[in-house]
Design an enzyme around this catalytic site. Structure first.
Site, PDB file in Angstrom:
ATOM      1  N   GLY A  27       0.923  -1.041  -0.062  1.00  0.00           N
ATOM      2  CA  GLY A  27      -0.043   0.067  -0.152  1.00  0.00           C
ATOM      3  C   GLY A  27       0.860   1.324   0.045  1.00  0.00           C
ATOM      4  CE1 TYR A  28      -0.248   7.172   2.719  1.00  0.00           C
ATOM      5  CE2 TYR A  28       1.880   7.793   1.317  1.00  0.00           C
ATOM      6  CZ  TYR A  28       0.733   8.284   2.066  1.00  0.00           C
ATOM      7  OH  TYR A  28       0.718   9.539   2.181  1.00  0.00           O
ATOM      8  CG  LEU A  29      -1.034   1.738  -4.329  1.00  0.00           C
ATOM      9  CD1 LEU A  29      -1.956   1.468  -5.350  1.00  0.00           C
ATOM     10  CD2 LEU A  29      -0.057   0.397  -4.074  1.00  0.00           C
ATOM     11  N   GLY A  32       5.765   4.020  -8.758  1.00  0.00           N
ATOM     12  CA  GLY A  32       6.602   2.743  -9.151  1.00  0.00           C
ATOM     13  C   GLY A  32       5.740   1.702  -9.066  1.00  0.00           C
ATOM     14  CG  HIS A  33       3.205   0.457  -5.550  1.00  0.00           C
ATOM     15  ND1 HIS A  33       3.630   1.580  -4.589  1.00  0.00           N
ATOM     16  CD2 HIS A  33       4.008  -0.530  -4.914  1.00  0.00           C
ATOM     17  CE1 HIS A  33       4.130   1.052  -3.609  1.00  0.00           C
ATOM     18  NE2 HIS A  33       4.379  -0.364  -3.872  1.00  0.00           N
ATOM     19  CD  GLN A 151      10.219  -7.930  -2.176  1.00  0.00           C
ATOM     20  OE1 GLN A 151       9.883  -7.748  -1.021  1.00  0.00           O
ATOM     21  NE2 GLN A 151       9.484  -7.054  -3.047  1.00  0.00           N
ATOM     22  CB  SER A 184       5.367   3.115   0.795  1.00  0.00           C
ATOM     23  OG  SER A 184       4.884   2.592  -0.427  1.00  0.00           O
ATOM     24  NE  ARG A 185      10.317   1.007   5.329  1.00  0.00           N
ATOM     25  CZ  ARG A 185      10.090  -0.215   4.811  1.00  0.00           C
ATOM     26  NH1 ARG A 185      10.203  -0.259   3.398  1.00  0.00           N
ATOM     27  NH2 ARG A 185       9.697  -1.072   5.506  1.00  0.00           N
TER      28      ARG A 185
HETATM   29  O1  PAF Z   1       7.573  -5.379  -1.911  1.00  0.00           O
HETATM   30  C1  PAF Z   1       6.606  -5.258  -1.081  1.00  0.00           C
HETATM   31  O2  PAF Z   1       6.028  -4.309  -1.126  1.00  0.00           O
HETATM   32  C2  PAF Z   1       6.573  -6.603  -0.271  1.00  0.00           C
HETATM   33  O3  PAF Z   1       7.577  -7.219   0.325  1.00  0.00           O
HETATM   34  C3  PAF Z   1       5.514  -7.675  -0.866  1.00  0.00           C
HETATM   35  C4  PAF Z   1       6.213  -8.359  -1.994  1.00  0.00           C
HETATM   36  C5  PAF Z   1       4.353  -7.028  -1.278  1.00  0.00           C
HETATM   37  C6  PAF Z   1       5.376  -8.613   0.320  1.00  0.00           C
HETATM   38  O4  PAF Z   1       4.529  -8.202   1.164  1.00  0.00           O
END
Ligand code: PAF
Length: 289
Positions: A27-29, A32-33, A151, A184-185
């Site tokens: 969340g807090y798009l 990038g999202h 990740q 988001s941070r």
């Molecule tokens: O990248 C993120 O926002 C998180 O690590 C994810 C992949 C949604 C898993 O909670």
């Protein structure tokens, strides 16, 4: 766009023969999202955005408490970017009472860089929730951001190792005009710290410049990158040149190399990265994020 909270509702929306793309988020798009959601729109009939602030991947309780949340805003942004469904489950829907399963990727992929500083448990939390989200949604394709380069590698490993029937796509890091990678941070950066946060992207650009000038030696590249952070009074938690597939440290940029950085800026911890191409390839990959 509908917001739904249960796996039962999610499965009821499945239409036979239609492909599904999943964009997992906390969340807090930001843009990038949204760029991932737009890319997903071109790849599948139905686009699902998941919104779940996953407690299992936070090593710092204050980071979890202060993680920005605004579901109404997220719903609007996701809809505008082309999502069909916002899947925003409750913690109990994801972790039912008695939940006792963890999915772990072992070894350097989860123990180095972020894993060395946040603990490998961070990635075990990510792989467990991502496995759950993939099983809940059953997408054909799932999209993640390159800003979380480690990740992305961990998730690719997970999907390969467990034969999960999903294609993983990684979208480029989106940046502010001054180079700060969107996160988001970022909203939690105090005014002065917003400027200081440029230390990370400036370190990456300094490294790219050093390689473009013909230097392949890792020590010299890291020295230049670190020097670019000094004027911002930001000390890297790590600044590392590693193999982009297995994250092993390299002594020279003689093939594509991942430069990854993490630093605390005020009360916010930020990460960023770039892929460096060796000097002999005339900087062809420089500037890729
Ligand atoms: O990248 C993120 O926002 C998180 O690590 C994810 C992949 C949604 C898993 O909670």
């Amino acid at each position: 766009m509908r917001t739904i909270r249960t796996v039962a509702e999610l499965r009821a929306t499945r239409r036979p023969g239609e492909s599904v793309a999943l964009v997992p988020t906390m969340g807090y798009l930001h843009d990038g999202h949204l760029s991932l959601i737009r890319a997903a729109r071109h790849q599948a009939d139905q686009v699902v955005v998941s919104l779940f602030v996953n407690p299992a991947q936070f090593n710092d309780p204050s980071d979890l408490d202060n993680y920005p949340r605004d579901e109404a805003r997220d719903a609007e942004l996701a809809a505008d970017a082309g999502a069909d469904l916002l899947f925003a489950p409750t913690p109990d829907e994801v972790y039912p009472p008695g939940f006792a399963t963890q999915v772990r990727v072992a070894g350097p992929l989860t123990e180095s860089l972020e894993g060395a500083h946040r603990g490998a448990e961070h990635f075990h939390g990510v792989t467990t929730v991502v496995t759950k989200l993939l099983n809940m949604v059953g997408p054909d394709v799932a999209l993640f951001g390159q800003k979380d380069a480690q990740q992305a590698l961990v998730i690719r490993r997970l999907v390969t190792d467990l034969d999960l029937p999903v294609r993983i796509e990684i979208g480029a890091t989106v940046r502010e005009p001054d180079g700060l990678a969107l996160s988001s941070r970022n909203v939690r950066l105090e005014a002065d710290d917003r400027q200081r946060a440029l230390a990370l992207s400036r370190a990456l650009r300094a490294a790219e410049g050093t390689v473009a000038a013909g230097t392949a030696d890792a020590r010299q590249i890291l020295t230049a990158a670190r020097a670019a952070m000094t004027p911002f009074d930001v000390e890297p938690e790590y600044l590392a040149l590693v193999d982009p597939e297995d994250l092993s440290p390299v002594s020279a940029v003689d093939q594509e190399t991942l430069l990854a950085v993490a630093a605390h800026v005020g009360r916010v911890r930020l990460i960023d990265n770039t892929i460096l191409a060796p000097p002999s390839s005339n900087g062809a990959a420089n500037g890729r994020h």
